[in-house]
Design an enzyme around this catalytic site. Structure first.
Site, PDB file in Angstrom:
ATOM      1  CE  LYS A 111      -4.145  -1.577   1.928  1.00  0.00           C
ATOM      2  NZ  LYS A 111      -5.676  -1.509   2.903  1.00  0.00           N
ATOM      3  CE  LYS A 192      -5.790  -8.042  -1.055  1.00  0.00           C
ATOM      4  NZ  LYS A 192      -5.931  -8.193   0.548  1.00  0.00           N
ATOM      5  CE  LYS A 195     -13.216  -4.604   1.220  1.00  0.00           C
ATOM      6  NZ  LYS A 195     -13.805  -4.291   2.524  1.00  0.00           N
TER       7      LYS A 195
HETATM    8  P1  AMP Z   1     -10.888  -6.515   3.927  1.00  0.00           P
HETATM    9  O1  AMP Z   1     -11.763  -6.084   2.884  1.00  0.00           O
HETATM   10  O2  AMP Z   1      -9.385  -6.375   3.698  1.00  0.00           O
HETATM   11  O3  AMP Z   1     -11.235  -5.924   5.424  1.00  0.00           O
HETATM   12  O4  AMP Z   1     -10.927  -7.993   4.343  1.00  0.00           O
HETATM   13  C1  AMP Z   1     -11.866  -8.763   4.813  1.00  0.00           C
HETATM   14  C2  AMP Z   1     -11.694 -10.099   4.906  1.00  0.00           C
HETATM   15  O5  AMP Z   1     -11.749 -10.730   3.692  1.00  0.00           O
HETATM   16  C3  AMP Z   1     -10.424 -10.613   5.331  1.00  0.00           C
HETATM   17  O6  AMP Z   1     -10.576 -11.888   6.054  1.00  0.00           O
HETATM   18  C4  AMP Z   1      -9.514 -10.941   4.348  1.00  0.00           C
HETATM   19  O7  AMP Z   1      -8.586 -11.749   4.314  1.00  0.00           O
HETATM   20  C5  AMP Z   1     -10.742 -11.405   3.123  1.00  0.00           C
HETATM   21  N1  AMP Z   1     -10.295 -11.127   1.775  1.00  0.00           N
HETATM   22  C6  AMP Z   1     -10.072  -9.950   1.438  1.00  0.00           C
HETATM   23  N2  AMP Z   1      -9.948 -10.060   0.130  1.00  0.00           N
HETATM   24  C7  AMP Z   1      -9.807 -11.597  -0.344  1.00  0.00           C
HETATM   25  C8  AMP Z   1      -9.694 -12.216  -1.503  1.00  0.00           C
HETATM   26  N3  AMP Z   1      -9.366 -11.679  -2.571  1.00  0.00           N
HETATM   27  N4  AMP Z   1      -9.716 -13.611  -1.351  1.00  0.00           N
HETATM   28  C9  AMP Z   1      -9.913 -14.244  -0.137  1.00  0.00           C
HETATM   29  N5  AMP Z   1     -10.491 -13.311   0.918  1.00  0.00           N
HETATM   30  C10 AMP Z   1     -10.183 -11.990   0.953  1.00  0.00           C
END
Ligand code: AMP
Ligand code: TRP
Length: 336
Positions: A111, A192, A195
């Site tokens: 980031k 990956k 968002k």
């Molecule tokens: P975040 O959106 O970064 O707060 O992520 C929320 C949850 O979603 C966390 O447990 C991440 O590890 C999981 N996560 C985010 N992006 C992915 C992805 N591309 N594949 C699988 N899990 C994800």
């Protein structure tokens, strides 16, 4: 009862990576664990969030928790900024974590790449995450693969605290799914699904319509050749699409290979579109029902009350261990 803790940031859209990698799995713990699922708004503000949009994103994340099947009677769901202990313990833990270990966090490196004008919060982000987990004496932390390093850091910090100040924190364990832990971008299978990706074709959001899902899958990149075989090294794009198909249908890779033997990418993509629509339909329907019910604010209020009770006791324990807060500890009060 053992405890589970996890969190999701209320920033932008939630996508199928968040759903399959984390939120859907949260429901698997709710019958056997005492679950705390947090909407980590203090983490979200490590990068700018529009103050008009943030409350909507917090509500939206709570609605998707509910729509995915979390039962507010069983789990405690709350917004992080409604529970002041998180920021307070985070500061205490910052004082025992090092610049070096935080500099090695890959999410931070990604980031902050190419700039020095990131917020200090982006750098100390994993320490706040450690505070989140430790405040609830969590045994398990269900997360996607990308958060594994952060949970390991949390363990290191907790062990260091315990050895320096005496047994205070429970050491948690990350629970990473066998597959689906890292759903990749539909436009670049080396990245990956995220968002923060500026290209909306790269992810399928939980709120996408049937037409949007169809359009995004049709435009998803594929590999050379035409066979549907699971080979992440040679065919990373197809392996990713097969992973999504498997997550939606529950089928294993050999079964998927059999189903599409002799068929090409177009047939597979058609089936994948139907599978995603079928998997998301009940979630979208429940989302609409909960949104209409207006229940979400009282669920978050009750969740915050319970979270405050539990976390304030653990914070008091940590303060006593460190020698802080005379008022929290009657034996120290006598010193004065
Ligand atoms: P975040 O959106 O970064 O707060 O992520 C929320 C949850 O979603 C966390 O447990 C991440 O590890 C999981 N996560 C985010 N992006 C992915 C992805 N591309 N594949 C699988 N899990 C994800
Ligand atoms: N950092 C996590 C993410 O971006 C979200 C998070 C914050 C979290 N605190 C947590 C996850 C505590 C698990 C436990 O995905």
């Amino acid at each position: 009862m053992k405890r589970a803790f996890s969190g999701v940031q209320p920033s932008g859209v939630l996508h199928i990576g968040n759903y399959f990698g984390a939120i859907r799995r949260f429901t698997e713990f709710q019958d056997e664990y005492d679950c705390y699922y947090c909407i980590v708004d203090l983490h979200a503000i490590t990068v700018y969030q529009d103050p008009e949009e943030l409350p909507k994103a917090i509500r939206d994340t709570a609605l998707y928790y509910l729509a995915s099947g979390l039962d507010p009677e069983k789990v405690t769901m709350f917004a992080q900024s409604d529970v002041p202990c998180h920021a307070e313990l985070s500061w205490m833990l910052e004082c025992i974590s090092t610049f070096g270990e935080l500099s090695r966090m890959t999410q931070f490196k990604e980031k902050a790449r190419g700039t020095e004008s990131f917020s200090s919060g982006l750098f100390t982000y994993p320490v706040l995450m450690a505070a989140d987990i430790l405040l609830y004496d969590a045994d398990v932390v269900p997360v996607g693969e990308d958060q594994k390093q952060h949970v390991e850091l949390c363990r290191d910090i907790a062990e260091r605290f315990n050895s320096r100040y005496g047994e205070t924190f429970k050491i948690p364990e990350a629970i990473i799914p066998e597959y689906g832990a890292r759903v990749k971008s539909l436009q670049d299978p080396n990245k990956k699904m995220s968002k923060s990706d500026p290209n909306p074709l790269s992810y399928i959001s939980l709120s996408d319509s049937k037409d949007e899902i169809a359009a995004k899958v049709r435009r998803a990149v594929t590999d050379s050749g035409r066979e549907i075989v699971y080979s992440p090294e040679d065919k990373p794009a197809i392996a990713n699409l097969m992973t999504i198909y498997s997550l939606c249908t529950g089928l294993g890779f050999p079964e998927i290979e059999d189903e599409f033997a002799g068929k090409g990418y177009a047939d597979f993509k058609k089936a994948l579109i139907d599978a995603i629509i079928y998997a998301l339909e009940p979630v979208q329907q429940k989302y609409a029902e909960y949104a209409e019910s207006g229940m979400v604010s009282s669920i978050l209020r009750q969740g915050a009350e319970k979270a405050n009770q539990v976390s304030s006791q653990v914070l008091r324990r940590a303060k006593q261990s460190m020698g802080l807060s005379l008022l929290a500890d009657p034996t120290r009060r006598k010193l004065f």
